[in-house]
Design a protein around this motif. Structure first.
Motif, PDB file in Angstrom:
ATOM      1  N   THR A   1      38.065  45.335  48.994  1.00 23.91           N
ATOM      2  CA  THR A   1      37.978  45.442  50.447  1.00 23.91           C
ATOM      3  C   THR A   1      39.392  45.443  51.009  1.00 23.91           C
ATOM      4  O   THR A   1      40.193  44.548  50.706  1.00 23.91           O
TER       5      THR A   1
ATOM      6  N   VAL B   1      35.691  49.282  52.476  1.00 24.43           N
ATOM      7  CA  VAL B   1      35.203  48.797  51.179  1.00 24.43           C
ATOM      8  C   VAL B   1      35.252  49.956  50.182  1.00 24.43           C
ATOM      9  O   VAL B   1      34.541  50.947  50.346  1.00 24.43           O
TER      10      VAL B   1
ATOM     11  N   ASN C   1      34.158  54.697  41.839  1.00 21.54           N
ATOM     12  CA  ASN C   1      35.449  54.683  42.518  1.00 21.54           C
ATOM     13  C   ASN C   1      35.575  55.799  43.543  1.00 21.54           C
ATOM     14  O   ASN C   1      34.935  56.835  43.442  1.00 21.54           O
TER      15      ASN C   1
ATOM     16  N   PRO D   1      34.397  51.026  46.614  1.00 28.27           N
ATOM     17  CA  PRO D   1      33.659  50.600  45.424  1.00 28.27           C
ATOM     18  C   PRO D   1      34.475  50.874  44.167  1.00 28.27           C
ATOM     19  O   PRO D   1      34.933  52.000  43.961  1.00 28.27           O
ATOM     20  N   THR D   2      34.662  49.865  43.356  1.00 24.23           N
ATOM     21  CA  THR D   2      35.367  50.022  42.087  1.00 24.23           C
ATOM     22  C   THR D   2      35.149  48.767  41.253  1.00 24.23           C
ATOM     23  O   THR D   2      35.078  47.666  41.796  1.00 24.23           O
TER      24      THR D   2
ATOM     25  N   SER E   1      34.129  45.898  44.081  1.00 24.36           N
ATOM     26  CA  SER E   1      34.853  46.634  45.123  1.00 24.36           C
ATOM     27  C   SER E   1      36.206  45.992  45.400  1.00 24.36           C
ATOM     28  O   SER E   1      36.487  44.863  44.996  1.00 24.36           O
TER      29      SER E   1
END
Lengths: 136, 115
Positions: free
Chosen positions: A93, A8, A123, A10-11, A91
């Motif tokens: 994935t 995962v 990010n 994160p963004t 996010s």
């Protein structure tokens, strides 16, 4: 009843972040093809993918490999030959093999760096794969 | 807990199908899945006939031959990440009483009864 390893990242970059990931894949798999994961749609060459990114996308090194995935699903002979992207608001994935081979791990590292370089909040952090209970 | 709604599905092979259906209360045993997801009993909101089902769950097609379906009790945990929209788990063995059981059988037959 569940397979694969979920990374995962994160963004909040959404489709733009996905495009950055796809550029990484194309460097490793120049003949890559993509498929909308949620619909039974024809394969599209990665370079021909439109900007309207799907929420879920499978990417394969070539069309022949994609057909094998259709026939067999996730079997040992297809290790290292499909990357599954799923977008959310917070996010991306990236689902890969149970034990990702070296090339897939390299791509994951490059994707993480590509998203970090975009400078979006959060990010560049690749979460340890797996699941965790949500708070509350 | 997760936001799973409606009907949940558990896919299995022939041996798993026979073991689970042999009891009036279905017992889905927690186990360590491949990869590094936590030990658990795993379920999905994706029904039989869903396009690309094996690939989205990342399992062999041979593991999709049989399916159990039951009404959600909203007591399962979503998988971390975006696949948590449709994959849920219990970290212990999971029991489904008859009043929550919907259907079971070969996946193609269950899919046919749902249409």
């Amino acid at each position: 009843m569940i397979g694969g390893t979920d990374f995962v990242i994160p963004t909040a970059a959404g489709a733009t972040g996905l495009e950055a990931c796809l550029r990484v894949v194309e460097r490793h798999w120049p003949d890559a093809v993509a498929e909308d994961a949620e619909r039974a749609t024809p394969l599209v060459r990665l370079r021909d993918l439109t900007g309207d990114a799907q929420a879920e996308l499978f990417v394969y090194p070539d069309a022949a490999t994609a057909r094998k995935w259709d026939e067999l699903g996730a079997v040992p002979e297809l290790i290292g030959t499909m990357i599954h992207f799923t977008l959310s608001d917070t996010s991306i994935t990236v689902t890969v093999d149970d034990v990702p081979p070296t090339e897939i791990r390299m791509m994951l590292d490059e994707m993480s760096r590509a998203l970090t370089s975009r400078g979006s909040p959060g990010n560049g952090i690749v979460h340890a794969p797996g699941a965790a209970k949500p708070a509350g | 807990m997760g936001a799973q709604q409606g009907i949940l599905f558990h896919y299995t092979d022939s041996d798993g199908y026979d073991a689970i259906r042999s009891q009036p209360i279905w017992l889905f045993k927690a186990s360590q899945p491949p990869g590094n997801h936590p030990i658990g009993a795993y379920f999905t909101t994706l029904g039989p006939g869903t396009p690309n089902l094996a690939k989205r769950l990342r399992i062999p097609k041979s593991k999709l031959k049989y399916v159990f379906s039951f009404r959600s009790a909203q007591d399962l945990t979503p998988l971390t990440g975006a696949r948590g929209r449709y994959v849920f788990y219990s970290d212990a063995d999971y029991r489904v009483e008859p009043d929550r059981q919907s259907d079971h059988g070969p996946a193609a037959e269950v899919a046919g009864r749902r249409t």
